[in-house]
Design an enzyme around this catalytic site. Sequence first.
Site, PDB file in Angstrom:
ATOM      1  NE  ARG A  28      -7.539   1.853  -5.996  1.00 36.94           N
ATOM      2  CZ  ARG A  28      -6.280   2.116  -5.627  1.00 36.94           C
ATOM      3  NH1 ARG A  28      -5.037   2.397  -6.152  1.00 36.94           N
ATOM      4  NH2 ARG A  28      -6.079   1.952  -4.224  1.00 36.94           N
TER       5      ARG A  28
ATOM      6  NE  ARG B 114      -8.438  -0.085   5.829  1.00 42.66           N
ATOM      7  CZ  ARG B 114      -7.953   1.118   5.904  1.00 42.66           C
ATOM      8  NH1 ARG B 114      -8.121   1.970   6.914  1.00 42.66           N
ATOM      9  NH2 ARG B 114      -7.505   1.731   4.953  1.00 42.66           N
TER      10      ARG B 114
ATOM     11  CB  SER C 256      -7.621  -4.153   2.715  1.00 40.93           C
ATOM     12  OG  SER C 256      -7.582  -3.008   3.466  1.00 40.93           O
TER      13      SER C 256
ATOM     14  CG  ASP D 118      -2.086   1.025   1.173  1.00 42.77           C
ATOM     15  OD1 ASP D 118      -2.309   1.525   0.050  1.00 42.77           O
ATOM     16  OD2 ASP D 118      -2.768   1.131   2.184  1.00 42.77           O
ATOM     17  N   GLY D 119       0.236   2.208  -0.682  1.00 43.01           N
ATOM     18  CA  GLY D 119       0.942   3.535  -0.375  1.00 43.01           C
ATOM     19  C   GLY D 119       1.531   4.175  -1.766  1.00 43.01           C
ATOM     20  CG  ASN D 120       2.096   1.701  -5.342  1.00 41.60           C
ATOM     21  OD1 ASN D 120       3.001   1.438  -4.544  1.00 41.60           O
ATOM     22  ND2 ASN D 120       1.661   0.706  -5.963  1.00 41.60           N
ATOM     23  N   GLY D 121       0.091   5.578  -4.469  1.00 41.00           N
ATOM     24  CA  GLY D 121      -0.857   6.723  -4.933  1.00 41.00           C
ATOM     25  C   GLY D 121      -0.075   7.832  -3.801  1.00 41.00           C
ATOM     26  NE  ARG D 122      -1.727   6.250   1.257  1.00 36.13           N
ATOM     27  CZ  ARG D 122      -1.495   5.526   2.174  1.00 36.13           C
ATOM     28  NH1 ARG D 122      -1.223   5.925   3.554  1.00 36.13           N
ATOM     29  NH2 ARG D 122      -1.560   4.210   1.958  1.00 36.13           N
TER      30      ARG D 122
ATOM     31  NE  ARG E 144      -4.171   6.743  -7.537  1.00 35.23           N
ATOM     32  CZ  ARG E 144      -4.202   6.611  -6.172  1.00 35.23           C
ATOM     33  NH1 ARG E 144      -4.071   7.593  -5.406  1.00 35.23           N
ATOM     34  NH2 ARG E 144      -4.290   5.297  -5.973  1.00 35.23           N
TER      35      ARG E 144
ATOM     36  CG  ASN F  32      -7.375  -2.392  -6.258  1.00 34.13           C
ATOM     37  OD1 ASN F  32      -6.433  -3.197  -6.104  1.00 34.13           O
ATOM     38  ND2 ASN F  32      -7.661  -1.240  -5.453  1.00 34.13           N
TER      39      ASN F  32
HETATM   40  C1  FPP Z   1      -1.956   0.297  -3.235  1.00 36.05           C
HETATM   41  O1  FPP Z   1      -1.481   1.518  -3.651  1.00 36.05           O
HETATM   42  C2  FPP Z   1      -1.230  -0.487  -4.458  1.00 36.05           C
HETATM   43  C3  FPP Z   1      -2.014  -1.128  -5.621  1.00 36.05           C
HETATM   44  C4  FPP Z   1      -3.520  -0.918  -5.522  1.00 36.05           C
HETATM   45  C5  FPP Z   1      -1.567  -2.081  -6.430  1.00 36.05           C
HETATM   46  C6  FPP Z   1      -0.348  -2.352  -6.182  1.00 36.05           C
HETATM   47  C7  FPP Z   1       0.473  -2.969  -7.387  1.00 36.05           C
HETATM   48  C8  FPP Z   1       1.674  -2.925  -7.642  1.00 36.05           C
HETATM   49  C9  FPP Z   1       2.718  -2.529  -6.947  1.00 36.05           C
HETATM   50  C10 FPP Z   1       1.959  -3.362  -9.308  1.00 36.05           C
HETATM   51  C11 FPP Z   1       1.726  -4.759  -9.273  1.00 36.05           C
HETATM   52  C12 FPP Z   1       2.920  -5.545  -9.026  1.00 36.05           C
HETATM   53  C13 FPP Z   1       3.632  -6.542  -9.917  1.00 36.05           C
HETATM   54  C14 FPP Z   1       4.633  -7.332  -9.302  1.00 36.05           C
HETATM   55  C15 FPP Z   1       3.268  -6.471 -11.212  1.00 36.05           C
HETATM   56  P1  FPP Z   1      -2.421   2.630  -3.534  1.00 36.05           P
HETATM   57  O2  FPP Z   1      -2.750   3.183  -4.920  1.00 36.05           O
HETATM   58  O3  FPP Z   1      -3.685   2.297  -2.952  1.00 36.05           O
HETATM   59  O4  FPP Z   1      -1.788   3.806  -2.683  1.00 36.05           O
HETATM   60  P2  FPP Z   1      -2.550   4.831  -1.696  1.00 36.05           P
HETATM   61  O5  FPP Z   1      -3.101   4.172  -0.652  1.00 36.05           O
HETATM   62  O6  FPP Z   1      -1.377   5.684  -1.331  1.00 36.05           O
HETATM   63  O7  FPP Z   1      -3.488   5.467  -2.802  1.00 36.05           O
END
Ligand code: FPP
Length: 245
Positions: free
Chosen positions: A65, A195, A197, A14-18, A27, A62
Amino acid sequence: MPLNLPTHIAIIMDGNGRWAKAQGLPRHEGHARGVEAAEEIITAVREWKIPYLTLYAFSDENWRRPRPEIEALMSLLKAYLLSKQQKMLKNGIRFETIGDIAKLPQDIRDTIAETKEITKGGKAMTLVLALSYGARDEIVRAVRKMMDQGPLRQAQGAAGTRDQGPTAEEEFKKYLDTAEFPDPDLLIRTGGEFRLSNYLLWQAAYAELYFTPVMWPEFTPDELEKALEEFSRRERRFGKTSEQL
Ligand code: FPP
């Protein structure tokens, strides 16, 4: 150097978006960096000789989204699999999935099937991606499959004794997407939320939980080592007292 290593690590990335927002990036850049982080963690887990890793790459929630974000995640997934098939083969990584992958676009399903086929002999490690995955959905699908095939009534009751045939729990497990894999013994969630989730709700019954505020793109092999050290320090009692262990 951690002494007791887990057999199966499950991760909520978790946390890519933030992370992206904090860098002033879109994002999808966070997800792209997330894939790079995942690749480094897969390598580290293999080097630790931990046999199972399950990554939550796309949840059934997801799908809600925005369309462009879903498309970006799908194209990252496809590009990742196509570019890593040979590396997985060379490194003995068997690729598997859990989740309702029938919901994924046909081209992604084809790439998934091809990657599974190419890597099916991998003996060093099993990499499982949870795709279009939700634990409640998995349990409902398992119940449906089991009712279609009907063997639970022959198994012992829910509290059945363990020395006389399969218990109902062991029988039920065979219908989950994870039937072939051991339960995770360490579950990591990055991104500062506390969580599960809808992730591996059945399988994580006895998992050690490790939460870190680190955003997934910054979860390095050093951060993994911290989680392994913490796991190694915890005493797993499975309902027993310390003295019984
Ligand atoms: C949560 O971050 C992450 C995801 C919904 C997707 C995770 C997917 C990857 C890292 C890529 C797939 C991996 C491989 C190996 C192909 P978020 O977008 O919910 O972050 P946020 O809570 O900060 O918004």
